[in-house]
Write an enzyme that holds these catalytic residues in place. Structure first.
Site, PDB file in Angstrom:
ATOM      1  N   SER A 302       0.805  -1.210   0.000  1.00 43.46           N
ATOM      2  CA  SER A 302       0.000   0.000   0.000  1.00 43.46           C
ATOM      3  C   SER A 302       0.847   1.273   0.000  1.00 43.46           C
ATOM      4  CB  SER A 302      -0.970  -0.048   1.184  1.00 43.46           C
ATOM      5  OG  SER A 302      -1.967   0.926   1.075  1.00 43.46           O
ATOM      6  N   ASP A 313      11.209   5.351  -9.539  1.00 45.52           N
ATOM      7  CA  ASP A 313      10.934   6.042 -10.809  1.00 45.52           C
ATOM      8  C   ASP A 313      11.854   7.238 -11.032  1.00 45.52           C
ATOM      9  OD1 ASP A 313       9.000   4.198 -11.255  1.00 45.52           O
ATOM     10  OD2 ASP A 313       7.325   5.596 -11.391  1.00 45.52           O
ATOM     11  N   LYS A 327      -0.751  -3.909  -3.308  1.00 43.61           N
ATOM     12  CA  LYS A 327      -2.009  -3.237  -2.954  1.00 43.61           C
ATOM     13  C   LYS A 327      -1.918  -1.799  -3.440  1.00 43.61           C
ATOM     14  CE  LYS A 327      -5.135  -1.888   0.791  1.00 43.61           C
ATOM     15  NZ  LYS A 327      -5.201  -0.444   0.566  1.00 43.61           N
TER      16      LYS A 327
END
Length: 396
Positions: A302, A313, A327
């Protein structure tokens, strides 16, 4: 004559009860229709089916009827029918309990993070809280809780199970744990459990280490304070340990991501059921620019995955460990007019590069497994922690 009076009285009581229950259910249905006009056909089918069931109960059911329980159970069943492990209906009392246990930094219980294992319809331990009764009793990440005080529990019972493990300080709860093929019976004493969100350490003189247990309220403040302490000791690189972190408050994870990114950098992309996108961006200038490693495992979930996505990224950190939980959806907690609650999945989120997380997870840059005997152990000795040692090796 006496028999006829009894029959008439019984018939009148049935009619009155039917009117009361019908009023309760109709009230519930009216609320649903007013908020979701697109499902009128479904609501009419529900009303018809409930009417048939109710007529049979009124005619033949021998026991007493609790109208409030019928109403609450009906709504719970409606939400359960979504078959979404993260959506749930709470009674007023359950909502109060949920808020206090998921926002405050301390509570009385055994101190364990759990998650619903949908595939196995079971309750799986993400991790015991450090220095908690659960850790002292030997509960490990990956354990399954199958019985509480002699009663079997399944994944669908996760909130009820969570509440059963909390209670008065000094009282005890009996748990049955399934670990692989082994069944373990434990008796755990409930205590006041304090959640320490962030732990810090320094390795090899210059490598800072921060372990985030969960993204509870004020976690980001504690993280920044611990980070400043490490910087005052002239660290040259950083390890962020998100292993066994099941998530928490999204804004706390975003506040930490903000420290590592330039102002206005995309941190999070969310999409609702209509495909509408919302982009959350960094609010402040970058405050930290050090070589970094982030540690992950199958229990990194999560909000933790959100932070991992940002660090990967933007090439801020190399990820080491195993693929994350997967999740990538956000729930909204609504308080209804009668002070009951509804937690529903409203958005799916993506990393800044648009990568999907839900039911996929995030692959590490460097895949490193722990030794088999330590895969489900919360505190791994440093010399056996292959993931941590790989991170130190890369930073050196």
């Amino acid at each position: 004559m006496e028999e006829n009076n009894f029959s008439k009285s019984f018939f009148v009581k049935c009619i009155l009860l039917k009117v009361i229950v019908t009023a309760l259910i109709t009230s519930m249905i009216t609320i649903i229709i007013s908020n979701n006009t697109g499902n009128k056909d479904l609501i009419e089918k529900i009303e018809t089916k409930l009417g048939i069931v109710q007529a049979n109960i009124d005619a033949d059911y021998l026991g007493e009827i609790d109208e409030n329980k019928i109403l609450e159970s009906t709504v719970k069943g409606y939400v359960a029918g979504l078959e979404d492990e993260y959506s749930e209906y709470f009674t007023k009392e359950e909502l109060e309990e949920y808020k206090s246990n998921n926002i405050e930094g301390a509570y009385v219980g055994i101190g364990v993070y759990i998650i619903q294992d949908v595939e196995n319809n079971a309750i799986r331990v993400i991790a015991p809280i450090s220095e908690s009764p659960a850790e002292e009793a030997g509960i490990r990440p990956g354990d399954y809780i199958v019985k509480i005080d002699g009663e079997e529990v399944t994944g669908e019972d996760i909130e009820e199970a969570s509440n059963k493990m909390k209670g008065e300080e000094g009282s005890k709860v009996k748990l049955q744990i399934l670990r692989g093929e082994e069944t373990i019976d434990l008796e755990v004493e409930r205590k006041n459990v304090k959640v320490n969100h962030v732990e810090s350490e320094i390795y090899e003189d210059k490598i800072g280490y921060l372990k985030i247990a969960s993204f509870d309220e004020n976690c980001s403040v504690e993280f920044e304070e611990k980070l400043e302490e490490l910087q005052s000791k002239n660290i040259e690189s950083l390890i962020i340990d998100l292993r066994n972190n099941g998530g928490g408050i999204v804004d706390e994870a975003l506040s930490i991501a903000d420290l590592f990114t330039d102002k206005d950098a995309t941190l999070l992309i969310t999409k609702d059921k209509e495909g509408n996108e919302e982009v959350r961006k960094s609010k402040t200038d970058k405050k930290l620019d050090l070589p970094a490693i982030v540690l992950t495992n199958e229990n990194t979930a999560s909000a933790s995955e959100l932070l991992v996505g940002v660090l990967k990224d933007y090439n801020i950190a190399t990820s080491v460990g195993t693929v994350t939980f997967g999740k990538g959806v956000i729930q909204e907690l609504l308080t209804l007019p009668d002070e009951s609650g509804l937690k529903i999945t409203t958005n799916e989120y993506y990393t800044p590069n648009g990568n999907k997380i839900n039911k996929i997870g995030i692959e590490p840059d460097e895949k490193v497994e722990l030794p088999d005997e330590y895969k489900n152990v919360l505190s791994v000795p440093k010399d056996k922690d292959t993931q941590l040692n790989k991170a130190i090796e890369l930073l050196k």
